[in-house]
Design a protein around this motif. Structure first.
Motif, PDB file in Angstrom:
ATOM      1  N   LEU A  73      -1.233   8.203  -2.464  1.00  0.00           N
ATOM      2  CA  LEU A  73      -1.976   7.811  -3.663  1.00  0.00           C
ATOM      3  C   LEU A  73      -3.408   7.503  -3.239  1.00  0.00           C
ATOM      4  O   LEU A  73      -3.624   6.847  -2.213  1.00  0.00           O
ATOM      5  CB  LEU A  73      -1.333   6.577  -4.298  1.00  0.00           C
ATOM      6  CG  LEU A  73      -1.892   6.095  -5.642  1.00  0.00           C
ATOM      7  CD1 LEU A  73      -1.656   7.131  -6.731  1.00  0.00           C
ATOM      8  CD2 LEU A  73      -1.236   4.754  -6.034  1.00  0.00           C
ATOM      9  N   ALA A  74      -4.378   7.992  -4.004  1.00  0.00           N
ATOM     10  CA  ALA A  74      -5.788   7.842  -3.638  1.00  0.00           C
ATOM     11  C   ALA A  74      -6.140   6.383  -3.393  1.00  0.00           C
ATOM     12  O   ALA A  74      -5.611   5.478  -4.050  1.00  0.00           O
ATOM     13  CB  ALA A  74      -6.677   8.428  -4.726  1.00  0.00           C
ATOM     14  N   VAL A  75      -7.038   6.136  -2.449  1.00  0.00           N
ATOM     15  CA  VAL A  75      -7.444   4.778  -2.089  1.00  0.00           C
ATOM     16  C   VAL A  75      -7.923   4.030  -3.333  1.00  0.00           C
ATOM     17  O   VAL A  75      -8.786   4.508  -4.081  1.00  0.00           O
ATOM     18  CB  VAL A  75      -8.561   4.793  -1.028  1.00  0.00           C
ATOM     19  CG1 VAL A  75      -9.093   3.375  -0.800  1.00  0.00           C
ATOM     20  CG2 VAL A  75      -8.056   5.377   0.272  1.00  0.00           C
ATOM     21  N   LYS A  95      -6.298   3.378  -6.087  1.00  0.00           N
ATOM     22  CA  LYS A  95      -5.537   3.642  -7.301  1.00  0.00           C
ATOM     23  C   LYS A  95      -4.286   2.762  -7.320  1.00  0.00           C
ATOM     24  O   LYS A  95      -3.734   2.413  -6.267  1.00  0.00           O
ATOM     25  CB  LYS A  95      -5.148   5.115  -7.400  1.00  0.00           C
ATOM     26  CG  LYS A  95      -6.332   6.071  -7.489  1.00  0.00           C
ATOM     27  CD  LYS A  95      -7.130   5.852  -8.754  1.00  0.00           C
ATOM     28  CE  LYS A  95      -8.263   6.853  -8.863  1.00  0.00           C
ATOM     29  NZ  LYS A  95      -9.104   6.634 -10.082  1.00  0.00           N
ATOM     30  N   GLY A 117      -2.945   2.404  -3.668  1.00  0.00           N
ATOM     31  CA  GLY A 117      -3.154   3.635  -2.912  1.00  0.00           C
ATOM     32  C   GLY A 117      -3.900   3.404  -1.607  1.00  0.00           C
ATOM     33  O   GLY A 117      -4.918   2.705  -1.572  1.00  0.00           O
ATOM     34  N   SER A 118      -3.389   3.998  -0.531  1.00  0.00           N
ATOM     35  CA  SER A 118      -4.052   3.898   0.777  1.00  0.00           C
ATOM     36  C   SER A 118      -4.548   5.252   1.266  1.00  0.00           C
ATOM     37  O   SER A 118      -4.894   5.405   2.436  1.00  0.00           O
ATOM     38  CB  SER A 118      -3.119   3.265   1.813  1.00  0.00           C
ATOM     39  OG  SER A 118      -1.873   3.935   1.870  1.00  0.00           O
ATOM     40  N   GLY A 119      -4.566   6.262   0.353  1.00  0.00           N
ATOM     41  CA  GLY A 119      -5.167   7.539   0.710  1.00  0.00           C
ATOM     42  C   GLY A 119      -4.228   8.710   0.531  1.00  0.00           C
ATOM     43  O   GLY A 119      -3.074   8.661   0.969  1.00  0.00           O
ATOM     44  N   GLU A 120      -4.730   9.752  -0.098  1.00  0.00           N
ATOM     45  CA  GLU A 120      -3.917  10.950  -0.308  1.00  0.00           C
ATOM     46  C   GLU A 120      -3.577  11.647   0.994  1.00  0.00           C
ATOM     47  O   GLU A 120      -2.543  12.304   1.104  1.00  0.00           O
ATOM     48  CB  GLU A 120      -4.666  11.903  -1.250  1.00  0.00           C
ATOM     49  CG  GLU A 120      -4.808  11.352  -2.665  1.00  0.00           C
ATOM     50  CD  GLU A 120      -5.697  12.209  -3.531  1.00  0.00           C
ATOM     51  OE1 GLU A 120      -5.205  12.718  -4.566  1.00  0.00           O
ATOM     52  OE2 GLU A 120      -6.884  12.378  -3.186  1.00  0.00           O
ATOM     53  N   ASP A 121      -4.431  11.521   1.996  1.00  0.00           N
ATOM     54  CA  ASP A 121      -4.191  12.146   3.301  1.00  0.00           C
ATOM     55  C   ASP A 121      -3.802  11.128   4.362  1.00  0.00           C
ATOM     56  O   ASP A 121      -3.817  11.435   5.559  1.00  0.00           O
ATOM     57  CB  ASP A 121      -5.446  12.910   3.751  1.00  0.00           C
ATOM     58  CG  ASP A 121      -5.825  14.031   2.795  1.00  0.00           C
ATOM     59  OD1 ASP A 121      -4.901  14.684   2.268  1.00  0.00           O
ATOM     60  OD2 ASP A 121      -7.032  14.234   2.558  1.00  0.00           O
ATOM     61  N   GLN A 122      -3.470   9.921   3.937  1.00  0.00           N
ATOM     62  CA  GLN A 122      -3.095   8.863   4.870  1.00  0.00           C
ATOM     63  C   GLN A 122      -1.763   9.181   5.539  1.00  0.00           C
ATOM     64  O   GLN A 122      -0.862   9.769   4.927  1.00  0.00           O
ATOM     65  CB  GLN A 122      -2.981   7.539   4.116  1.00  0.00           C
ATOM     66  CG  GLN A 122      -2.439   6.364   4.901  1.00  0.00           C
ATOM     67  CD  GLN A 122      -3.381   5.890   5.989  1.00  0.00           C
ATOM     68  OE1 GLN A 122      -3.307   6.386   7.116  1.00  0.00           O
ATOM     69  NE2 GLN A 122      -4.272   4.967   5.663  1.00  0.00           N
ATOM     70  N   ASN A 177       0.840  -1.195   0.000  1.00  0.00           N
ATOM     71  CA  ASN A 177       0.000   0.000   0.000  1.00  0.00           C
ATOM     72  C   ASN A 177       0.874   1.244   0.000  1.00  0.00           C
ATOM     73  O   ASN A 177       2.009   1.226   0.479  1.00  0.00           O
ATOM     74  CB  ASN A 177      -0.956  -0.021   1.188  1.00  0.00           C
ATOM     75  CG  ASN A 177      -0.274   0.261   2.502  1.00  0.00           C
ATOM     76  OD1 ASN A 177      -0.201   1.407   2.936  1.00  0.00           O
ATOM     77  ND2 ASN A 177       0.246  -0.778   3.143  1.00  0.00           N
TER      78      ASN A 177
END
Length: 391
Positions: free
Chosen positions: A163-165, A167, A348-353, A159
């Motif tokens: 990167l957006a969840v 993606k 992707g695991s999130g842009e704000d992760q 992960n």
């Protein structure tokens, strides 16, 4: 994936999240995974592989390639900071790299494989120990029982925060840097703090080694391109003598992490570091010892395996963002590339992760169908003579 199926897999992930175990100590996690897999009746279930590794084998009806899908069992020796009701129940340990999510995405494949075995070849679901220390993959490969499941193809994922969840990103060629920790022990001679001239202190050598080692690197800024000549030395720890005012120190330690894109680059950086250490210590009249730990080979995606991943992901409905820049961090999955056509991708695991290894990191359950779907499409492509399907 149906909402009920996702909810069940999320619950599995959260249960694993509660019981993180560090590298080499994953006994409870491995037992949990083995118990989960048994009802799906794999043709072979191997436990204790390379330590606490677990491998479930699903045989096809006819001869064909062996396709290995790999994930990691281990957590980190970091205290989790979380208000989640499934937060770690093990003090000082946490699943703060997302390996709990990785395990669930691979475990999810067992349900489908139990109902529909491959047409040919076999699928191997590998739950590898000790990835975080770089020792697990090598231990699995060295286990004599690995010959029973030796793959023709090997696939994995990690992960990626930022990167957006859901993606996907994929590198053609180098995927992860080689790295290794170097521990330098310096030995001189102690003396009374009132007569430092009668001893041999490592202080002067340390004052030279700290900037000198860093200077061996060619990059360090977050925006530096990771070309084949990229080198990075990160100082991680230093200690001089004892915590006292009466003794002029006679020993010390410097720890650093060496990082390169290629294994050849690592060999060159190691030689340069050793030469620098020897030169400084000789000038200061010190004895020294050098030890290496947390050794990770470079992880390079095989062209054919990369093409399979790219095609399977698109067929499953998840287009891939192709990149020519490997990750700075290391992955011992590179060891499997010495035995098979291997490739790994980023999920992707999130842009704000939060960043990996942060105390508040938590794998997003919404990514589970994507990773499981890509792996299922890979198996469908290679073992069922198909272009893949939605999982």
């Amino acid at each position: 994936m149906t909402p009920d199926r996702l909810a069940a897999l999320a619950a599995l992930r959260q249960n694993l999240h509660k019981i993180p175990e560090v590298s080499g100590s994953e006994a409870k996690t491995a037992a949990f995974i083995a118990d989960y897999l048994r009802p799906y009746e794999p043709d072979i279930l191997i436990t204790g592989l390379g330590g606490h590794g677990v491998a479930a084998v699903f045989d096809g009806a006819a001869p064909g390639p062996t396709v290995l899908i790999r994930c990691e069992l281990d957590g980190l020796p970091i205290e989790e900071v979380s208000d989640a009701d499934y937060r770690s129940t093990h003090a000082g340990r946490g699943h703060l790299c997302g390996h709990d999510g990785h395990m669930v995405m691979v475990a999810a494949l067992a349900a489908e494989l139990s109902v529909l075995r491959p047409k040919h070849g076999r699928a191997v679901l590998l739950f590898q120990p000790a990835e975080e220390t770089g020792k697990g993959a090598a231990a699995v490969l060295a286990d004599p029982r690995f010959e029973e499941i030796a793959p023709d193809y090997a696939f994995s994922l990690h992960n990626l925060p930022g990167l957006a969840v859901g993606k996907l990103a994929l590198c053609a060629g180098p995927a992860n840097c080689a790295s290794r920790g170097v521990r330098i022990r310096l030995t001189g001679r102690t003396s009374h703090a009132a007569a430092p001239q009668d001893g041999i202190s490592p202080a002067g050598a340390m004052a030279q080694l700290l900037p000198g080692l860093v200077a061996l690197g060619s990059g360090g800024g977050g925006g530096d391109a990771l070309g084949p000549d990229f080198k990075l030395v990160t100082l991680t720890h230093a200690r001089l003598g004892e915590a006292t005012f009466g003794i002029a120190p006679g020993e010390g330690e410097v720890w650093a992490t060496l990082r390169t894109v290629t294994d050849a680059g690592m060999a060159s950086l190691i030689a340069a570091a050793q030469d620098h250490i020897a030169e400084v210590c000789a000038a200061e009249g010190l004895n020294f010892e050098i030890e290496f730990d947390d050794v990770f080979a470079a992880c390079t995606n095989h062209p054919e395996a990369t093409a399979v991943l790219n095609s399977a992901a698109k067929t499953a409905g998840y287009p891939v963002q192709l990149s020519d820049q490997p990750q700075r961090w290391s992955e011992d999955f590179g060891q499997f590339g010495k035995e098979a056509k291997a490739a790994m991708f980023w999920l992707g695991s999130g842009e704000d992760q939060s960043q990996l290894h942060n105390p508040d990191y938590d794998f997003p359950d919404a990514a589970i169908p994507v990773g499981a779907g890509v792996f299922a499409a890979v198996i469908e492509t290679l073992l069922n003579d198909s272009t893949g399907h939605n999982y």
